[in-house]
Design a protein around this motif. Sequence first.
Motif, PDB file in Angstrom:
ATOM      1  N   GLN A  39      13.383  39.091  91.832  1.00  0.00           N
ATOM      2  CA  GLN A  39      12.545  37.937  92.135  1.00  0.00           C
ATOM      3  C   GLN A  39      11.304  38.417  92.852  1.00  0.00           C
ATOM      4  OE1 GLN A  39      14.483  34.760  94.286  1.00  0.00           O
ATOM      5  NE2 GLN A  39      12.975  33.281  93.584  1.00  0.00           N
ATOM      6  N   GLN A  44      10.323  32.910  89.651  1.00  0.00           N
ATOM      7  CA  GLN A  44      11.749  32.655  89.577  1.00  0.00           C
ATOM      8  C   GLN A  44      12.515  33.965  89.448  1.00  0.00           C
ATOM      9  OE1 GLN A  44      12.266  29.882  86.285  1.00  0.00           O
ATOM     10  NE2 GLN A  44      12.296  28.151  87.711  1.00  0.00           N
ATOM     11  N   ARG A  45      13.776  33.923  89.857  1.00  0.00           N
ATOM     12  CA  ARG A  45      14.625  35.085  89.686  1.00  0.00           C
ATOM     13  C   ARG A  45      14.866  35.294  88.194  1.00  0.00           C
ATOM     14  NH1 ARG A  45      19.875  35.722  93.473  1.00  0.00           N
ATOM     15  NH2 ARG A  45      18.204  35.220  94.941  1.00  0.00           N
ATOM     16  N   GLU A  46      14.784  36.560  87.762  1.00  0.00           N
ATOM     17  CA  GLU A  46      14.941  36.871  86.351  1.00  0.00           C
ATOM     18  C   GLU A  46      15.939  37.998  86.148  1.00  0.00           C
ATOM     19  OE1 GLU A  46      11.301  38.283  84.612  1.00  0.00           O
ATOM     20  OE2 GLU A  46      11.133  39.984  85.986  1.00  0.00           O
TER      21      GLU A  46
END
Length: 121
Positions: A39, A44-46
């Motif tokens: 992140q 956004q966290r990916e």
Amino acid sequence: QVQLVESGGGLVQPGGSLRLSCVASGSIFRINAMGWYRQAPGKQRELVAVIISSGSTNYADSVKGRFAISLDGAVNTASLQMNSLKPEDTAVYYCSANAKVSAVTSPNNYWGQGTQVTVSS
């Protein structure tokens, strides 16, 4: 419960390499998969990479050919070798595990605290 502890983050110059490790401990019956997410600020966290217990792997397009994930089931440790790092790889990297704590319970997802990776000259 399952605890995940990451290590190996830090500051590296563009083109450099880092190796992240994640050790899972606690009441582990079976680990089905482990993965790395990241992140970046304001994003956004990916998903970065995931490996299932059979050894099958999956990578984000942005890291294919540069990153490699591995899993040592004997010691419940997942590693992420990151080569040819770019400034856009800068993020907090989180380890995740999908694991069962007993033969009769459903698997759950667990997360580590994260480790900072900064790619900058």
